[in-house]
Design a protein around this motif. Structure first.
Motif, PDB file in Angstrom:
ATOM      1  N   PRO A 224       0.797  -1.229   0.000  1.00  0.00           N
ATOM      2  CA  PRO A 224       0.000   0.000   0.000  1.00  0.00           C
ATOM      3  C   PRO A 224       0.827   1.275   0.000  1.00  0.00           C
ATOM      4  O   PRO A 224       0.459   2.255  -0.650  1.00  0.00           O
ATOM      5  N   LYS A 225       1.963   1.279   0.724  1.00  0.00           N
ATOM      6  CA  LYS A 225       2.794   2.488   0.772  1.00  0.00           C
ATOM      7  C   LYS A 225       3.311   2.867  -0.611  1.00  0.00           C
ATOM      8  O   LYS A 225       3.505   4.053  -0.912  1.00  0.00           O
ATOM      9  N   ASP A 226       3.532   1.857  -1.478  1.00  0.00           N
ATOM     10  CA  ASP A 226       3.997   2.141  -2.841  1.00  0.00           C
ATOM     11  C   ASP A 226       2.911   2.849  -3.642  1.00  0.00           C
ATOM     12  O   ASP A 226       3.179   3.801  -4.375  1.00  0.00           O
ATOM     13  N   TYR A 227       1.682   2.359  -3.504  1.00  0.00           N
ATOM     14  CA  TYR A 227       0.570   2.974  -4.242  1.00  0.00           C
ATOM     15  C   TYR A 227       0.298   4.390  -3.720  1.00  0.00           C
ATOM     16  O   TYR A 227       0.014   5.301  -4.510  1.00  0.00           O
ATOM     17  N   LEU A 228       0.388   4.584  -2.412  1.00  0.00           N
ATOM     18  CA  LEU A 228       0.186   5.919  -1.856  1.00  0.00           C
ATOM     19  C   LEU A 228       1.234   6.896  -2.379  1.00  0.00           C
ATOM     20  O   LEU A 228       0.920   8.063  -2.674  1.00  0.00           O
ATOM     21  N   ARG A 229       2.458   6.417  -2.512  1.00  0.00           N
ATOM     22  CA  ARG A 229       3.541   7.274  -3.028  1.00  0.00           C
ATOM     23  C   ARG A 229       3.272   7.717  -4.460  1.00  0.00           C
ATOM     24  O   ARG A 229       3.671   8.813  -4.869  1.00  0.00           O
ATOM     25  N   ALA A 230       2.578   6.883  -5.241  1.00  0.00           N
ATOM     26  CA  ALA A 230       2.329   7.184  -6.654  1.00  0.00           C
ATOM     27  C   ALA A 230       1.109   8.083  -6.872  1.00  0.00           C
ATOM     28  O   ALA A 230       0.833   8.471  -8.007  1.00  0.00           O
ATOM     29  N   LEU A 231       0.395   8.393  -5.795  1.00  0.00           N
ATOM     30  CA  LEU A 231      -0.801   9.229  -5.905  1.00  0.00           C
ATOM     31  C   LEU A 231      -0.497  10.696  -5.615  1.00  0.00           C
ATOM     32  O   LEU A 231       0.311  11.025  -4.740  1.00  0.00           O
ATOM     33  N   TYR A 237      -6.651   5.331  -5.302  1.00  0.00           N
ATOM     34  CA  TYR A 237      -6.211   4.049  -5.873  1.00  0.00           C
ATOM     35  C   TYR A 237      -7.332   3.037  -5.666  1.00  0.00           C
ATOM     36  O   TYR A 237      -7.908   2.937  -4.582  1.00  0.00           O
ATOM     37  N   ALA A 238      -7.655   2.275  -6.705  1.00  0.00           N
ATOM     38  CA  ALA A 238      -8.667   1.223  -6.604  1.00  0.00           C
ATOM     39  C   ALA A 238      -8.132  -0.046  -7.248  1.00  0.00           C
ATOM     40  O   ALA A 238      -7.565  -0.008  -8.341  1.00  0.00           O
ATOM     41  N   THR A 239      -8.300  -1.164  -6.567  1.00  0.00           N
ATOM     42  CA  THR A 239      -7.816  -2.438  -7.089  1.00  0.00           C
ATOM     43  C   THR A 239      -8.966  -3.406  -7.332  1.00  0.00           C
ATOM     44  O   THR A 239      -9.922  -3.475  -6.549  1.00  0.00           O
ATOM     45  N   ALA A 240      -8.849  -4.156  -8.420  1.00  0.00           N
ATOM     46  CA  ALA A 240      -9.872  -5.136  -8.788  1.00  0.00           C
ATOM     47  C   ALA A 240      -9.434  -6.559  -8.489  1.00  0.00           C
ATOM     48  O   ALA A 240     -10.174  -7.500  -8.770  1.00  0.00           O
ATOM     49  N   GLY A 241      -8.227  -6.753  -7.938  1.00  0.00           N
ATOM     50  CA  GLY A 241      -7.798  -8.116  -7.670  1.00  0.00           C
ATOM     51  C   GLY A 241      -6.439  -8.187  -7.014  1.00  0.00           C
ATOM     52  O   GLY A 241      -5.678  -7.215  -6.991  1.00  0.00           O
ATOM     53  N   GLY A 242      -6.131  -9.359  -6.480  1.00  0.00           N
ATOM     54  CA  GLY A 242      -4.878  -9.600  -5.797  1.00  0.00           C
ATOM     55  C   GLY A 242      -5.085 -10.651  -4.719  1.00  0.00           C
ATOM     56  O   GLY A 242      -6.196 -11.154  -4.532  1.00  0.00           O
ATOM     57  N   SER A 243      -4.034 -10.992  -3.994  1.00  0.00           N
ATOM     58  CA  SER A 243      -4.156 -11.993  -2.933  1.00  0.00           C
ATOM     59  C   SER A 243      -5.021 -11.443  -1.800  1.00  0.00           C
ATOM     60  O   SER A 243      -5.054 -10.228  -1.554  1.00  0.00           O
ATOM     61  N   LEU A 246      -3.182  -9.333   0.836  1.00  0.00           N
ATOM     62  CA  LEU A 246      -2.800  -8.015   0.333  1.00  0.00           C
ATOM     63  C   LEU A 246      -4.020  -7.109   0.216  1.00  0.00           C
ATOM     64  O   LEU A 246      -3.958  -5.917   0.561  1.00  0.00           O
ATOM     65  N   LEU A 247      -5.131  -7.630  -0.252  1.00  0.00           N
ATOM     66  CA  LEU A 247      -6.341  -6.818  -0.377  1.00  0.00           C
ATOM     67  C   LEU A 247      -6.819  -6.341   0.993  1.00  0.00           C
ATOM     68  O   LEU A 247      -7.279  -5.200   1.135  1.00  0.00           O
ATOM     69  N   LEU A 248      -6.715  -7.203   1.999  1.00  0.00           N
ATOM     70  CA  LEU A 248      -7.091  -6.798   3.357  1.00  0.00           C
ATOM     71  C   LEU A 248      -6.163  -5.697   3.867  1.00  0.00           C
ATOM     72  O   LEU A 248      -6.612  -4.737   4.516  1.00  0.00           O
ATOM     73  N   GLU A 249      -4.877  -5.814   3.550  1.00  0.00           N
ATOM     74  CA  GLU A 249      -3.914  -4.790   3.955  1.00  0.00           C
ATOM     75  C   GLU A 249      -4.208  -3.468   3.260  1.00  0.00           C
ATOM     76  O   GLU A 249      -4.150  -2.394   3.877  1.00  0.00           O
ATOM     77  N   SER A 258      -7.205   7.596   4.434  1.00  0.00           N
ATOM     78  CA  SER A 258      -8.301   8.542   4.229  1.00  0.00           C
ATOM     79  C   SER A 258      -8.706   9.223   5.529  1.00  0.00           C
ATOM     80  O   SER A 258      -9.228  10.343   5.520  1.00  0.00           O
ATOM     81  N   THR A 259      -8.456   8.544   6.666  1.00  0.00           N
ATOM     82  CA  THR A 259      -8.778   9.136   7.968  1.00  0.00           C
ATOM     83  C   THR A 259      -7.795  10.229   8.344  1.00  0.00           C
ATOM     84  O   THR A 259      -8.176  11.288   8.885  1.00  0.00           O
ATOM     85  N   PHE A 260      -6.513  10.000   8.045  1.00  0.00           N
ATOM     86  CA  PHE A 260      -5.466  10.927   8.486  1.00  0.00           C
ATOM     87  C   PHE A 260      -4.803  11.694   7.332  1.00  0.00           C
ATOM     88  O   PHE A 260      -3.862  12.455   7.561  1.00  0.00           O
ATOM     89  N   GLY A 261      -5.279  11.498   6.115  1.00  0.00           N
ATOM     90  CA  GLY A 261      -4.694  12.197   4.978  1.00  0.00           C
ATOM     91  C   GLY A 261      -5.709  12.390   3.871  1.00  0.00           C
ATOM     92  O   GLY A 261      -6.909  12.138   4.047  1.00  0.00           O
ATOM     93  N   SER A 262      -5.228  12.826   2.718  1.00  0.00           N
ATOM     94  CA  SER A 262      -6.138  13.156   1.612  1.00  0.00           C
ATOM     95  C   SER A 262      -6.207  12.072   0.547  1.00  0.00           C
ATOM     96  O   SER A 262      -7.023  12.154  -0.370  1.00  0.00           O
ATOM     97  N   LYS A 263      -5.351  11.056   0.648  1.00  0.00           N
ATOM     98  CA  LYS A 263      -5.322  10.003  -0.357  1.00  0.00           C
ATOM     99  C   LYS A 263      -6.193   8.818   0.068  1.00  0.00           C
ATOM    100  O   LYS A 263      -6.411   8.597   1.266  1.00  0.00           O
ATOM    101  N   LYS A 264      -6.687   8.066  -0.931  1.00  0.00           N
ATOM    102  CA  LYS A 264      -7.572   6.940  -0.631  1.00  0.00           C
ATOM    103  C   LYS A 264      -7.110   5.681  -1.359  1.00  0.00           C
ATOM    104  O   LYS A 264      -6.639   5.748  -2.499  1.00  0.00           O
ATOM    105  N   LEU A 265      -7.258   4.556  -0.683  1.00  0.00           N
ATOM    106  CA  LEU A 265      -7.037   3.243  -1.288  1.00  0.00           C
ATOM    107  C   LEU A 265      -8.338   2.452  -1.171  1.00  0.00           C
ATOM    108  O   LEU A 265      -8.912   2.369  -0.079  1.00  0.00           O
ATOM    109  N   LYS A 266      -8.798   1.883  -2.281  1.00  0.00           N
ATOM    110  CA  LYS A 266     -10.071   1.157  -2.282  1.00  0.00           C
ATOM    111  C   LYS A 266      -9.909  -0.230  -2.887  1.00  0.00           C
ATOM    112  O   LYS A 266      -9.108  -0.425  -3.798  1.00  0.00           O
ATOM    113  N   VAL A 267     -10.692  -1.171  -2.377  1.00  0.00           N
ATOM    114  CA  VAL A 267     -10.816  -2.492  -2.985  1.00  0.00           C
ATOM    115  C   VAL A 267     -12.195  -2.554  -3.635  1.00  0.00           C
ATOM    116  O   VAL A 267     -13.208  -2.301  -2.983  1.00  0.00           O
TER     117      VAL A 267
END
Length: 324
Positions: A224-231, A237-243, A246-249, A258-267
Motif C-alpha cells: 500500500p505504501k507504494d501505491y500511496l507514493r504514486a498518488l 487508488y482502486a484495485t480489482a484483484g490480488g491476494s 494483500l487486499l485486506l492490507e 483517508s482518515t489521516f490524509g487526503s489520499k484513498k485506497l479502495k478495494v
C-alpha cells in the motif's frame, strides 16, 4: 451434454471434460444453449482451490458447483414458469458468479436477473468477453467519483480484460492515460487510448517522479505504501484483484490513509451485472468494444486456455467456443 466436470480442485492439466445431464431450469431461471464463455482469474483460482477462502466459500473438500465459468453468452431455449423478461430464441449474456456458475458447458441455467439481451451488433465472442471485466472497470472508475477531464489515471494490467475496458472508459471521460503491461501489448493499449505506456518488467511505476490522480489496478502486487507514493494529493487508488492478505492490507491502510490524509485506497467489491446496461449503451454508441484475444479455444482445449491465461500473454479476454 459436454461440460467441464468440477468434481475436485486440481492443477490445470488434470481438469475434466465429460458428459452430464442437461439441467432443468427452476421457476425463475432460463435454460441457455451456451455459444461462448470467457475465462477470469477467479475461474483459474477456484479450479486450483486457491486461495483457501475459495474452498470455504465453494466447498472445503469438494466443489459445490458442477462446472466453472462466470461469463456466459448464448441463446435461451427454455423458460421457467415465472420468467417474463425473455423469450425462447433471445440472445443473452451475463455474469453467473452470484449463482451457480456453469458457463463452461453446452447448456446451463441462469436466473433472469443475471442476464441481459445481447445487442444485435455484438457477437457471442464479444458478449462472453464483457460482463465481469467490463463491470470491474466501470465500477472501479465510478468509485473515483467525478472524473474531471484532463486528470491523470494509471491503469495497471492495461492490456488484459479489465484493462482494455478501463482504457476505453477512461478515454471517453477525457482522462490522460498511462497504461502498464508487457511491451507486447503496447500497440493495442495505444490504439485504445493510452497516452503513455510502461513495461512493468523494466520499470516500477510507483518509482516514477510523476504521480497520478487515479490508479486502477487489475491485480495488485505491491505494498500500500507504494501505491500511496504514486498518488497525487487527493488521489485515489482502486484495485480489482490480488491476494486476499494483500487486499485486506490495502483496505486497512486505505482506511487509515483517508482518515489521516487526503489520499484513498479502495478495494473494488464487484456487483455482478450492475450497470451492464451502461456498457451495452456504450457499445451501441460505438464508444466501447470488447477486445477478444485472437487465440480462441474450444471446450476440449480448456486446459490449454487456462495455461494461456495464467501466462498473461493474452490481449483482452480469453474466450472459449462451446461446440454443439
Amino acid at each position: 451434454m459436454l461440460s467441464h466436470l468440477f468434481n475436485s480442485y486440481s492443477p490445470i492439466y488434470e481438469l475434466e471434460i465429460g458428459e452430464r445431464p442437461i439441467p432443468e431450469p427452476n421457476k425463475d431461471e432460463v435454460l441457455i444453449k451456451v455459444h461462448c464463455a470467457s475465462l477470469n482469474d477467479w475461474d483459474l483460482e477456484l479450479l486450483q482451490g486457491k486461495p483457501f477462502i475459495n474452498k470455504i466459500l465453494f466447498g472445503l473438500f469438494k466443489p459445490k458447483i458442477e462446472s466453472l465459468g462466470i461469463d456466459v453468452a448464448g441463446e435461451v431455449i427454455a423458460l421457467g414458469e415465472d420468467c417474463k423478461n425473455f423469450q425462447i430464441g433471445d440472445r443473452v449474456f451475463g455474469d453467473l458468479s452470484s449463482g451457480k456458475w456453469g458457463a463452461l458447458a453446452q447448456f446451463t441455467t441462469a436466473r433472469e436477473k443475471e442476464l441481459h439481451k445481447i445487442p444485435d451488433s455484438m457477437s457471442f465472442e464479444e458478449a462472453a468477453a464483457t460482463p465481469q471485466a467490463a463491470l470491474l472497470a466501470l465500477q472501479g472508475l465510478l468509485g473515483f467519483g467525478n472524473l474531471d477531464k484532463g486528470k491523470t489515471i494509471l491503469i495497471n494490467g492495461a492490456g488484459g480484460g479489465v484493462g482494455t475496458f478501463a482504457i476505453q472508459l477512461a478515454k471517453a471521460n477525457g482522462l490522460h492515460i498511462t497504461g502498464v503491461d508487457k511491451e507486447s501489448k503496447f500497440e493495442l493499449m495505444k490504439s485504445l487510448g493510452c497516452d503513455v505506456v510502461i513495461d512493468y518488467r523494466k520499470e516500477n511505476f510507483t518509482d516514477r517522479e510523476d504521480s497520478f490522480d487515479y490508479i486502477l489496478d487489475a491485480k495488485s502486487f505491491l505494498k500500500p505504501k507504494d501505491y500511496l507514493r504514486a498518488l497525487r494529493k487527493d488521489g485515489i487508488y482502486a484495485t480489482a484483484g490480488g491476494s486476499i492478505p494483500l487486499l485486506l492490507e490495502i483496505a486497512f491502510k486505505g482506511f487509515m490513509a483517508s482518515t489521516f490524509g487526503s489520499k484513498k485506497l479502495k478495494v473494488i467489491g464487484l456487483e455482478p451485472n450492475k450497470n451492464l446496461d451502461i456498457i451495452i449503451a456504450s457499445f451501441e454508441e460505438g464508444k466501447l468494444k470488447p477486445v477478444v484475444d485472437n487465440n480462441i479455444f474450444s471446450l476440449n482445449q480448456l486446459a490449454d486456455a487456462f495455461d494461456y491465461l495464467q501466462k498473461g500473454e493474452h490481449l483482452g479476454k480469453v474466450v472459449i467456443n462451446i461446440p454443439h
